[in-house]
Design a protein around this motif. Structure first.
Motif, PDB file in Angstrom:
ATOM      1  N   TRP A  35       0.806  -1.226   0.000  1.00 57.35           N
ATOM      2  CA  TRP A  35       0.000   0.000   0.000  1.00 57.35           C
ATOM      3  C   TRP A  35       0.838   1.274   0.000  1.00 57.35           C
ATOM      4  N   GLN A  36       2.151   1.141  -0.193  1.00 56.99           N
ATOM      5  CA  GLN A  36       3.001   2.329  -0.237  1.00 56.99           C
ATOM      6  C   GLN A  36       2.875   3.074  -1.556  1.00 56.99           C
ATOM      7  N   GLY A  37       2.426   2.385  -2.580  1.00 51.75           N
ATOM      8  CA  GLY A  37       2.353   3.006  -3.889  1.00 51.75           C
ATOM      9  C   GLY A  37       3.660   2.883  -4.643  1.00 51.75           C
ATOM     10  N   GLU A  38       3.652   3.300  -5.881  1.00 51.34           N
ATOM     11  CA  GLU A  38       4.833   3.242  -6.728  1.00 51.34           C
ATOM     12  C   GLU A  38       5.107   4.623  -7.311  1.00 51.34           C
ATOM     13  N   PRO A  39       6.368   4.957  -7.538  1.00 50.33           N
ATOM     14  CA  PRO A  39       7.547   4.133  -7.311  1.00 50.33           C
ATOM     15  C   PRO A  39       7.925   4.041  -5.830  1.00 50.33           C
ATOM     16  N   PHE A  40       8.709   3.014  -5.508  1.00 50.64           N
ATOM     17  CA  PHE A  40       9.137   2.792  -4.128  1.00 50.64           C
ATOM     18  C   PHE A  40      10.120   3.885  -3.732  1.00 50.64           C
TER      19      PHE A  40
END
Length: 339
Positions: A35-40
């Motif tokens: 759930w952090q999203g992209e890009p890392f």
């Protein structure tokens, strides 16, 4: 049609023989959440707290589990029986995996706070973590299913500890699968299978050496009774078959990444498999046949190291023979046949 093509392509890539190995082109997936999203953009502090919360939680329950074996005042000889049960093997694995995961994430948070410093390859520590995740996830659900359908006695009350190791263990696995970004490979079925195989070998040796449960029973579980092969062998075969099938049923980040699903949620690989099979006029049985063929290939690959494996098996056999284990197994089988 675009979805079926994407799924078909993703599955073909997923079933490449190179995916037997514990290597991944995106090692950062092991360091963050789905759930952090992209890009890392680096390891998040909240994820470090999340990992340590589970690590402390499972370590605490593991200590309670060991201390409670046979009662708090039980001697060490009685508490040693704790280690003969698959439930305790699996829960110990959960505890170890969470401790290793928390340590790796903590070190990574200090080292990879900036995206420019992120690892470019799958390090040894990440490979160990990946293997531990495969060991933990499948056995937890199998243990929960087997316990409540076959082993549980309704006459016995469900204690908090019993619920923890037979219910909450699977609840944790399901939650963590939806939180972690770690990929899951179909061809890693052999990892949990090896874990279950090691335990079955342990039960066989323990039974052949005259080991019993605290109650004096020769069978640790009713479904793993080497005195009754009509019950044990079906369980062994079912466990061997469920390992690759459960890997297919796991939520698959790899397939999602190919465009089958929009958004950050995970999907069930089995749904994609069934969809592709139907749209292409191919039976699901044929797909499973291909998967089994890959298992055969793995066996043949192991056979390329026949000399080393035979030497290891010889050493193990000679050690067991010194303790009279093969003769005891042979006598038990003869007795079973005569009955």
């Amino acid at each position: 049609m675009g979805c079926s093509t994407a799924c078909s392509t993703a599955l073909r890539q997923e079933l490449r023989l190179s995916n037997f190995k514990l290597d991944h082109p995106e090692p950062t997936l092991f360091l963050g959440s789905e759930w952090q999203g992209e890009p890392f953009e680096g390891v998040k502090l909240w994820y470090v707290v999340y990992r340590w919360a589970w690590a402390v939680y499972h370590f605490s329950w593991w200590v309670v589990n060991v201390v409670s074996e046979g009662g708090i005042q039980a001697p060490i000889q009685r508490k040693a029986y704790h280690f003969i049960y698959l439930t305790n093997w699996a829960y110990f694995s959960i505890m170890i995996m969470n401790m290793v995961h928390a340590c790796i994430i903590s070190v990574s948070w200090l080292r990879y706070r900036r995206a420019a410093n992120l690892p470019k390859r799958t390090t040894l520590s990440l490979k160990v973590l990946w293997a531990l995740q495969n060991i933990v996830f499948l056995p937890a659900l199998l243990i929960t299913a087997a316990y409540w359908t076959v082993i549980y006695d309704p006459a016995n009350p469900v204690t908090a500890l019993n619920a923890e190791v037979h219910i909450i263990n699977s609840v944790y696995v399901i939650i963590d699968l939806w939180v972690v970004a770690s990929p899951l490979r179909i061809l890693h079925f052999y990892i949990p299978l090896c874990f279950l195989f090691v335990y079955l070998v342990f039960t066989l040796v323990y039974w052949a050496a005259g080991g019993t449960t605290p109650e004096g029973e020769t069978a640790i579980y009713s479904i793993v009774d080497w005195d009754n092969l009509t019950v044990t062998l079906p369980f062994v075969f079912c466990s061997a078959a469920l390992s690759p099938l459960m890997q297919v049923l796991w939520p698959g980040r790899e397939v999602q990444g190919q465009g089958c699903v929009q958004g950050s949620g995970k999907m069930c690989v089995c749904v994609c498999v069934a969809t592709v099979c139907v749209l292409q006029g191919e039976s699901f049985t044929l797909f499973l046949f291909r998967l089994l063929t890959l298992q055969v290939f793995l066996i043949l690959t192991l056979c390329s190291h026949t000399h080393m494996i035979l030497q290891l098996m010889t050493d193990v056999y000679l050690t067991l023979r010194d303790y009279g284990v093969p003769n005891r197994i042979y006598r038990k089988i003869r007795m079973f046949k005569t009955e």
